[in-house]
Design a protein around this motif. Structure first.
Motif, PDB file in Angstrom:
ATOM      1  N   ASN A  60       0.826  -1.218   0.000  1.00  0.00           N
ATOM      2  CA  ASN A  60       0.000   0.000   0.000  1.00  0.00           C
ATOM      3  C   ASN A  60       0.857   1.264   0.000  1.00  0.00           C
ATOM      4  O   ASN A  60       0.503   2.263  -0.639  1.00  0.00           O
ATOM      5  CB  ASN A  60      -0.933   0.000   1.208  1.00  0.00           C
ATOM      6  N   SER A  61       1.975   1.236   0.703  1.00  0.00           N
ATOM      7  CA  SER A  61       2.870   2.390   0.733  1.00  0.00           C
ATOM      8  C   SER A  61       3.478   2.657  -0.634  1.00  0.00           C
ATOM      9  O   SER A  61       3.607   3.808  -1.060  1.00  0.00           O
ATOM     10  CB  SER A  61       3.991   2.176   1.761  1.00  0.00           C
ATOM     11  N   GLU A 106       0.883   4.292  -2.737  1.00  0.00           N
ATOM     12  CA  GLU A 106       0.710   5.683  -2.310  1.00  0.00           C
ATOM     13  C   GLU A 106       1.835   6.562  -2.841  1.00  0.00           C
ATOM     14  O   GLU A 106       1.602   7.675  -3.325  1.00  0.00           O
ATOM     15  CB  GLU A 106       0.676   5.747  -0.781  1.00  0.00           C
TER      16      GLU A 106
END
Length: 228
Positions: free
Chosen positions: A22-23, A26
């Motif tokens: 997810n990072s 992002e």
């Protein structure tokens, strides 16, 4: 069930921590109209999440991964997309081949977890690619990542540092520990953001690289001695 045999000798270690996945997404700042180039889609966790955010994801599988999976081209989508995500299939393009020998398609951003052996040639293949892309979010072994971002005057500053920073803005985004992978590698990893300089510097890169190569082969000598 299809099993994947990871070739750890070729640097294949699969990212299992979804928080890190997810990072990375992002950091890529994906946009709905983006076309994404993904190199090595691993188990598909990153691929599916990106498909939900962008126009298209073009995935390049290394030939050995295809062989280990025992899949043909048509079935690879089944590996990546569960029943609940079949509607995303028309946004997914899959190619099998050596990424270093393949002409890169048009893309807005690149996301990759790269084996150490192809890290350097792939970076420069990206940076010399036209048309320009917006950015690349790339995971490398920590040592390689630190070479990319090393500053002049430091021990890690090298030919790779000079040439990469000549052509791009390079930023270290985050560290990724070995326990985030399956199987755990022997080294730590880092995620780096590369943004090509547009317009590029007005030089012949091949000639420049030859000059830098000579300087670093004889880095303990003065530059005047290196060119005698």
């Amino acid at each position: 069930t299809v099993g994947i045999l990871f070739n750890t000798g070729a640097g294949q270690h699969i990212l299992k921590n979804l928080l890190v996945v997810n990072s990375i997404i992002e950091k890529a700042a994906l946009q709905c109209r983006d076309v994404i180039l993904e190199v090595g889609s691993e188990t598909g966790n990153l691929t599916v999440k990106m498909l939900k955010k962008v126009k298209k994801v073009s995935v390049n599988f290394p030939p050995k991964l295809k062989l280990h999976c025992g899949l043909d081209y048509g079935k690879q989508k089944d590996l990546q997309l569960s029943d609940s995500n079949k509607c995303l299939a028309n946004k997914l393009e899959i190619k099998v081949g050596d990424i270093l020998k393949t002409d890169l398609p048009f893309f807005d951003a690149c996301v990759a977890n790269l084996p150490y052996q192809i890290s350097s040639p792939f970076v420069f293949k990206l940076l010399l690619h036209r048309p320009f892309f917006r950015c690349a979010i790339l995971m490398f072994q920590r040592e390689f990542a630190l070479w990319l971002v090393a500053k002049p005057g430091t021990k890690l500053y090298c030919r790779l540092s000079i040439n990469t920073q000549l052509l791009a803005q390079v930023d270290h985004l985050m560290k990724v520990g070995k326990n985030n992978f399956r199987p755990p590698p022997k080294v730590e990893f880092s995620v780096v953001r590369i943004e090509p300089k547009n317009p590029p510097p007005p030089i012949n890169f091949q000639e420049w690289d030859g000059l830098v190569r000579i300087a670093f082969v004889r880095k303990n000598n003065t530059h005047s001695a290196a060119f005698k």
